[in-house]
Design an enzyme around this catalytic site. Structure first.
Site, PDB file in Angstrom:
ATOM      1  CD  GLU A  96      -2.984  -1.211   0.277  1.00 21.91           C
ATOM      2  OE1 GLU A  96      -2.994  -0.344  -0.620  1.00 21.91           O
ATOM      3  OE2 GLU A  96      -3.859  -2.089   0.365  1.00 21.91           O
ATOM      4  CB  ALA A  97       3.959   2.019  -1.872  1.00 24.05           C
TER       5      ALA A  97
END
Length: 201
Positions: A96-97
């Site tokens: 979930e960068a």
């Protein structure tokens, strides 16, 4: 896996349901099967698998190190490297960068450039309004290699490049950028189906 030589920062993006978290779990397994230690980080704002978990929609989960807004990723990785010595940290994986801040991305570049550890960041590129997230914008600027993880549109057989947020079954194009949800809240779509959904609405 990383070739022998200088480490690189990878950004692998895809829409919802493209298997990004599953890919992280698979990459980690491949390293660990060879006895090579990896670190997995996940922003605390992403709670689908829990604040210290990476969870894929196909049911697999892994422990993850939570990232707070004030976390210094370079110092965190550096501490794990010191604790692991004389063993190595072979790769840093980020789930979930898109939820990372600019300073997090710059810290990841320092992990690559100063510690020579490859970093693979996985996440969305654009939000439900087709605006870049802070994390994705800075990864697009800083990454050495960028790769799209493909999936198909929810409504047709084209490649999905966008996402629609739904509320009570209706498509939404207003609201907070970050709202964690599942398949009932977000659907991956192609550009044509995205535009068609709002024409009908």
């Amino acid at each position: 896996m990383e070739e022998i030589g200088l480490a690189q920062l990878y950004y692998k993006y895809g829409t919802m349901n493209s298997g990004k978290s599953f890919e992280i779990i698979k990459v980690a397994h491949n390293y660990e099967e060879q006895g090579k230690q990896v670190l997995i980080y996940s922003p605390s704002v992403s709670a689908r698998g829990g604040v210290d978990r990476v969870g894929s929609r196909v049911g697999f989960e892994r422990d993850a190190i939570p990232v707070q807004e004030d976390t210094n990723l370079y110092e965190s990785v550096k501490a794990f490297v010191a604790a692991a010595a004389p063993s190595k940290i072979y790769c840093v994986l980020i789930d979930e960068a898109q939820f990372l801040k600019k300073h997090h991305i710059l810290e990841l570049t320092a992990v690559v450039d100063e510690l020579n550890i490859p970093v693979m960041a996985f996440g969305l590129k654009n939000d439900f309004q087709n605006q870049l997230f802070e994390g994705s914008y800075n990864l697009l600027v800083q990454a050495d290699k960028i790769e799209e993880i493909k999936t198909i549109c929810w409504f047709c057989d084209r490649k999905a490049t966008m996402v629609i947020r739904f509320h009570d079954g209706q498509p939404m194009n207003a609201g907070e950028q970050i709202l964690i949800g599942g398949n009932e809240d977000y659907k991956p779509v192609c550009r044509r189906c995205y535009n068609e959904a709002f024409r009908k609405a």
